[in-house]
Write an enzyme that holds these catalytic residues in place. Structure first.
Site, PDB file in Angstrom:
ATOM      1  N   LYS A  68       0.789  -1.631  -0.229  1.00 56.41           N
ATOM      2  CA  LYS A  68       0.014  -0.274   0.032  1.00 56.41           C
ATOM      3  C   LYS A  68       1.184   1.302   0.221  1.00 56.41           C
ATOM      4  CE  LYS A  68      -4.110  -2.152   2.604  1.00 56.41           C
ATOM      5  NZ  LYS A  68      -4.116  -2.534   3.532  1.00 56.41           N
ATOM      6  N   TYR A 117     -12.008  -1.753  -2.699  1.00 57.30           N
ATOM      7  CA  TYR A 117     -12.481  -2.059  -1.477  1.00 57.30           C
ATOM      8  C   TYR A 117     -14.298  -2.390  -1.551  1.00 57.30           C
ATOM      9  CZ  TYR A 117      -8.103  -1.976   0.854  1.00 57.30           C
ATOM     10  OH  TYR A 117      -7.001  -2.785   1.316  1.00 57.30           O
ATOM     11  N   PHE A 164     -15.465   3.597   8.175  1.00 57.53           N
ATOM     12  CA  PHE A 164     -13.770   3.502   7.228  1.00 57.53           C
ATOM     13  C   PHE A 164     -13.911   3.773   6.408  1.00 57.53           C
ATOM     14  CE2 PHE A 164     -14.166  -0.563   8.091  1.00 57.53           C
ATOM     15  CZ  PHE A 164     -13.786  -0.845   7.543  1.00 57.53           C
ATOM     16  N   ARG A 183      -1.666 -14.756   3.405  1.00 55.34           N
ATOM     17  CA  ARG A 183      -2.793 -14.140   5.042  1.00 55.34           C
ATOM     18  C   ARG A 183      -2.198 -14.407   5.807  1.00 55.34           C
ATOM     19  NH1 ARG A 183      -7.066 -10.016   3.561  1.00 55.34           N
ATOM     20  NH2 ARG A 183      -7.139 -10.558   5.725  1.00 55.34           N
ATOM     21  N   THR A 243      -5.878  -8.447  10.006  1.00 54.40           N
ATOM     22  CA  THR A 243      -5.686  -6.661   9.694  1.00 54.40           C
ATOM     23  C   THR A 243      -5.642  -5.990  10.568  1.00 54.40           C
ATOM     24  OG1 THR A 243      -8.073  -7.935   8.464  1.00 54.40           O
ATOM     25  CG2 THR A 243      -8.101  -5.223   8.999  1.00 54.40           C
ATOM     26  N   ARG A 273       2.331  -7.499   8.583  1.00 55.15           N
ATOM     27  CA  ARG A 273       1.868  -6.514   9.947  1.00 55.15           C
ATOM     28  C   ARG A 273       2.600  -6.403  11.043  1.00 55.15           C
ATOM     29  NH1 ARG A 273      -3.738  -7.078   6.930  1.00 55.15           N
ATOM     30  NH2 ARG A 273      -4.315  -5.958   5.458  1.00 55.15           N
ATOM     31  N   ASN A 287      -1.603  -0.454   7.784  1.00 55.58           N
ATOM     32  CA  ASN A 287      -1.099  -1.856   7.801  1.00 55.58           C
ATOM     33  C   ASN A 287      -0.418  -2.190   6.661  1.00 55.58           C
ATOM     34  OD1 ASN A 287      -3.256  -2.913   6.088  1.00 55.58           O
ATOM     35  ND2 ASN A 287      -4.887  -3.138   7.941  1.00 55.58           N
ATOM     36  N   HIS A 299      -1.954  -5.296   0.906  1.00 57.70           N
ATOM     37  CA  HIS A 299      -2.884  -5.682   0.754  1.00 57.70           C
ATOM     38  C   HIS A 299      -3.239  -7.480   0.488  1.00 57.70           C
ATOM     39  CE1 HIS A 299      -6.860  -7.047  -0.649  1.00 57.70           C
ATOM     40  NE2 HIS A 299      -6.052  -7.215  -1.450  1.00 57.70           N
ATOM     41  N   GLU A 323      -9.301  -9.421  -8.300  1.00 55.11           N
ATOM     42  CA  GLU A 323      -8.635  -8.594  -7.843  1.00 55.11           C
ATOM     43  C   GLU A 323      -7.223  -8.866  -9.054  1.00 55.11           C
ATOM     44  OE1 GLU A 323      -7.507  -9.106  -3.400  1.00 55.11           O
ATOM     45  OE2 GLU A 323      -9.126  -8.295  -2.845  1.00 55.11           O
TER      46      GLU A 323
END
Ligand code: DAT
Ligand code: MG
Length: 150
Positions: free
Chosen positions: A11, A51, A59, A87, A93, A104, A114, A117, A128
């Site tokens: 990100k 998203y 948010f 993941r 998250t 993370r 964080n 993705h 995606e």
């Protein structure tokens, strides 16, 4: 064998903080195959589409603003169970819940920063990858795979 592909992104905060190489290295040294890699500065529309499942969340506007605030690094990684393993490698998250040793858990503190993705399901990954790599990815044979897979 469950050879699959997943979409992983650094990100804007990871790019700003110089963590792109460290994130790539996690996947590369683990043994996964990099089949797609590029830098993209997402528009607000791209961030909203990416998203869209979260569009009702309070948010969401902040998330879209952040995700389109600078370039991201888009990757497609291929390998055994790479969607679920990816993941795990990302962590939770919430950085507070992410174990040290996860990306993370090692590099982030705040939920909204964080740094990475990762697709969370085969359907999500397919969707995606279509969105971020409409041109397709690279089908190459990794010659050391016999030393990574039995
Ligand atoms: P993940 O990125 O682990 O797949 P997600 O898809 O539920 O998590 O949410 C996408 C991103 O949105 C997440 O990485 C950070 C942000 N986010 C999630 N929940 C949030 C919350 N309660 N407050 C602020 N930002 C949130
Ligand atoms: Mg998600």
């Amino acid at each position: 064998t469950n050879q699959e592909r997943t979409f992983i992104a650094c990100k804007p905060d990871a790019v700003q903080r110089g963590l792109v190489g460290a994130i790539i290295a996690r996947f590369e040294t683990r043994g996964y195959k990099l089949v797609g890699l590029k830098m993209v500065w997402p528009t607000k529309e791209m961030a909203e589409t990416h998203y869209k499942d979260l569009s009702k969340k309070p948010f969401f506007p902040g998330l879209v603003e952040f995700f389109s605030s600078g370039p991201i690094v888009c990757m497609c990684w291929e390998g055994l169970d790479v969607i679920r393993q990816g993941r795990q490698m990302l962590g939770e998250t919430q950085p507070l819940a992410s174990k040290p040793g996860s990306i993370r858990g090692d590099y982030s503190i705040d939920l909204g920063r964080n740094i990475c993705h990762g697709s969370d399901s085969p359907e999500g990954a397919e969707h995606e990858l279509k969105m971020w790599f409409p041109e397709g990815v690279n089908d190459w044979a990794k010659t050391i795979d016999a030393w990574v897979y039995e």
